[in-house]
Design a protein around this motif. Structure first.
Motif, PDB file in Angstrom:
ATOM      1  N   GLU A   1      48.702  35.945  35.226  1.00 54.34           N
ATOM      2  CA  GLU A   1      47.249  35.930  35.375  1.00 54.34           C
ATOM      3  C   GLU A   1      46.844  36.596  36.695  1.00 54.34           C
ATOM      4  N   ASP A   2      47.607  36.355  37.749  1.00 56.59           N
ATOM      5  CA  ASP A   2      47.290  36.963  39.050  1.00 56.59           C
ATOM      6  C   ASP A   2      47.402  38.480  38.984  1.00 56.59           C
ATOM      7  N   GLU A   3      48.467  38.968  38.306  1.00 58.23           N
ATOM      8  CA  GLU A   3      48.637  40.419  38.210  1.00 58.23           C
ATOM      9  C   GLU A   3      47.517  41.052  37.398  1.00 58.23           C
TER      10      GLU A   3
ATOM     11  N   SER B   1      44.471  39.805  37.015  1.00 55.34           N
ATOM     12  CA  SER B   1      43.247  39.703  37.821  1.00 55.34           C
ATOM     13  C   SER B   1      43.189  40.806  38.865  1.00 55.34           C
ATOM     14  N   THR B   2      44.347  41.087  39.484  1.00 54.60           N
ATOM     15  CA  THR B   2      44.394  42.167  40.469  1.00 54.60           C
ATOM     16  C   THR B   2      44.055  43.498  39.830  1.00 54.60           C
TER      17      THR B   2
END
Length: 594
Positions: free
Chosen positions: A43-45, A47-48
């Motif tokens: 999810e972080d990747e 979002s980035t």
């Protein structure tokens, strides 16, 4: 079955925005947004990647990814099927057949139908329709558990009663696969998700039998109960419980499957699988290079070597994972019915020369009784290895001991049998050893030794174009060249290929009372050290009696579009079987959205 976290509401909203923005701009190998290269888009990747895209207009340069890339990344993060994968096949037999309820059973690469277990390359039994299973201490009772909530591809729940029905249907209709379950006395549904198989003997390898003996599938009672003649009728909708469901087909050309979103296991990352027929390896490879197909299996070694290093194509080598080749005897036919004669010929098989002709890089000589060390590991009885080295002097001495006479006439060696007649052997070419001319290369070397040095008159009959005639002939000839899938050589349980039973003769017409009894004992033994000791005895008998001479094992090769998909290599090595490969391989390029 893998678990997936529920994403946050904000994350879902952002993801949905990009799921609907589809275009087809290709990207380089590697999954979009997977910045650390682990094959997982967190999810972080994602979002980035989204923020990078949104901020690009005010940044110094363009966004790293476009809308389509972000859409693909979101699909992978949310584990929502995406794109199409095209698989090249080489025969109509690999196009969609009638439901696998009889004959060859459900193969390990079935994507529609499932048995309770399937098998990985490392011999581990993998849960298929079963989430778990266990057996009683005496190995006579096996219990399988169906995942709660499992459904057939038409939405009807899968229950234990379907397994009971499938067993009864095989027997009531007299179908061939009922023989696989001949030791099953009863199948009982304890509840909707628990099935119990009762056997009349101890069978520690029962899951393996279900997976490869041939594979026994579970079929939906609500469909097949109305099919009275399965030899002429079938389910037109091909309803199974697997990860992919039938979509459409073109007779003699292709068929299309789509991901079953209600699958009880891990839902595929790929949305559509197409199996398409190509008439030759050359056309399959050209289609791979042109991007018309994404996956080609069972390539000839030379072809695989030629693809290594080609941009956008990956090649997976499976050590000893292809076929194993042998010189097989029919022990009912003269002169192969003479043990000393077979022993003599065992010393006249130049394995190194054969490997050189077949493919030095892809083959390894096998000098065991039957099992392949790379596959069977410590189950190989090392005391039986290299018992018959290449030694023409020893071969001649054994022939003389057996009553054969070697004479030189007009500068040519001629072998006479105990009946004073010239020894002649006809070797039919065809069957599984004929692919890539392997049987011809083996015979070429045999001629150098058996004919030139030992004086045997060899006749070769090419029956490659007539499978039926080949199948008939091999039962009447003393010697043949055979190529079997390597899993026939990977476990001591496979030594039952040589057992003669009331059901009929085995492939070699080998009938040894001690061997038969040991196989029965093996099938009734659970403890591993005891099984190993029995396996050692079985191999000792085989190496003394020589129903066949193992020649070599060959690596297997698959090729795929590495610029479009991620994970093929590790999945092929780790799990094997298309069920795991095609359910877990991930799209890595928007090119697959075709």
């Amino acid at each position: 079955m893998s678990e997936r976290r529920g994403p946050s509401a904000f994350f879902v909203c952002c993801s949905i925005l990009f799921l609907i923005l589809i275009c087809c701009m290709p990207v380089s190998a590697g999954i979009p947004c997977d910045t650390n290269g682990d094959g997982v888009v967190s999810e972080d990747e994602l979002s980035t990647g989204i923020l990078d895209y949104l901020n690009a207009p005010s940044a110094a340069g363009p966004a790293t990814l476009d809308k389509a890339d972000l859409s693909l990344a979101a699909h992978n993060t949310l584990h929502i099927p995406y794109g199409q994968l095209v698989v090249a096949v080489d025969s109509e037999n690999e196009l969609l057949p009638r439901a696998y309820i009889d004959e060859k059973g459900v193969p390990e690469d079935s994507l529609i139908y499932e048995g309770f277990v399937t098998r990985a390359r490392d011999k581990e039994d993998l849960g298929w329709l079963a989430s778990s299973w266990e057996h009683s201490a005496d190995g006579k009772t096996w219990t399988f558990h169906i995942p709660s909530g499992s459904t057939w591809q038409d939405g009807v729940p899968v229950t234990a009663n379907d397994a009971v029905f499938s067993y009864q249907y095989l027997n009531d209709k007299g179908l061939k696969n009922r023989n696989v379950l001949s030791n099953v006395t009863n199948v009982t549904a304890l509840n909707n998700t628990t099935v119990v198989y009762s056997l009349d003997i101890c069978m520690p390898q029962f899951p393996d039998l279900l997976a490869t003996g041939p594979g026994i599938a579970i079929f939906p009672e609500h469909i097949w109960s109305s099919i009275s003649n399965p030899n002429k009728e079938s389910d037109p909708d091909y309803i199974g419980s697997g990860p992919f469901m039938y979509n459409s087909s073109i007779s003699g050309d292709s068929y299309k499957l789509e991901a079953y979103r209600g699958y009880h296991g891990s839902v595929p990352y790929v949305n559509t699988i197409v199996r398409k027929l190509y008439s030759s390896e050359d056309t399959r490879v050209l289609a791979l290079k042109n991007g018309d197909v994404d996956f080609v299996s069972d390539l000839a070694p030379a072809t695989a070597h030629s693809l290594q290093g080609v941009n956008g194509i990956g090649v997976t080598t499976i050590p000893a994972g292809g076929k194993s080749f042998e010189v097989a005897f029919n022990l009912d036919i003269y002169p192969a019915n003479n043990t000393l004669f077979r022993e003599a010929l065992s010393h006249a098989v130049n394995r190194d020369r054969m490997c050189q002709l077949i493919d030095r890089q892809a083959t390894e000589a096998t000098s065991t009784a039957f099992l392949i060390p790379a596959l069977a590991g410590d189950q190989v009885n090392n005391a039986t290895n290299d018992r018959y080295g290449y030694d023409l002097t020893a071969a001649k001495a054994l022939l003389a001991q057996a009553g054969f006479t070697l004479k030189t006439e007009n500068g040519k060696n001629i072998l006479y049998g105990p009946d004073s007649q010239v020894v002649t052997i006809t070797i039919p070419l065809g069957g599984k050893a004929s692919a890539n001319g392997v049987d011809e290369k083996i015979v070429q070397v045999l001629k150098e030794d058996w004919e030139t040095a030992l004086g045997i008159t060899l006749t070769v009959e090419n029956l490659k174009a007539d499978d039926d005639q080949y199948d008939k002939r091999i039962d009447g000839d003393a010697v043949r060249i055979d190529g079997m899938p390597s899993y026939f050589h990977d476990d001591i349980a496979r030594l039952n290929n040589f057992q003669s039973s009331p059901l009929g003769k085995n492939y070699y017409h080998f009938d040894n009372g001690s061997f038969n009894e040991l196989i029965d004992t093996l099938q009734n033994t659970v403890e591993e050290s005891q099984r190993k000791a029995i396996g050692d005895q079985l191999q000792e008998i085989l190496v003394e009696q020589i129903p066949c001479i193992p020649v070599c094992s060959m690596d297997a090769f698959d090729a795929y579009r590495s610029d479009r998909f991620y994970g093929f290599d590790s999945l092929i090595h780790k799990d094997g079987g298309d069920i795991n490969i095609f359910s877990h391989v991930k799209p890595a390029s928007t090119e697959v959205n075709r």
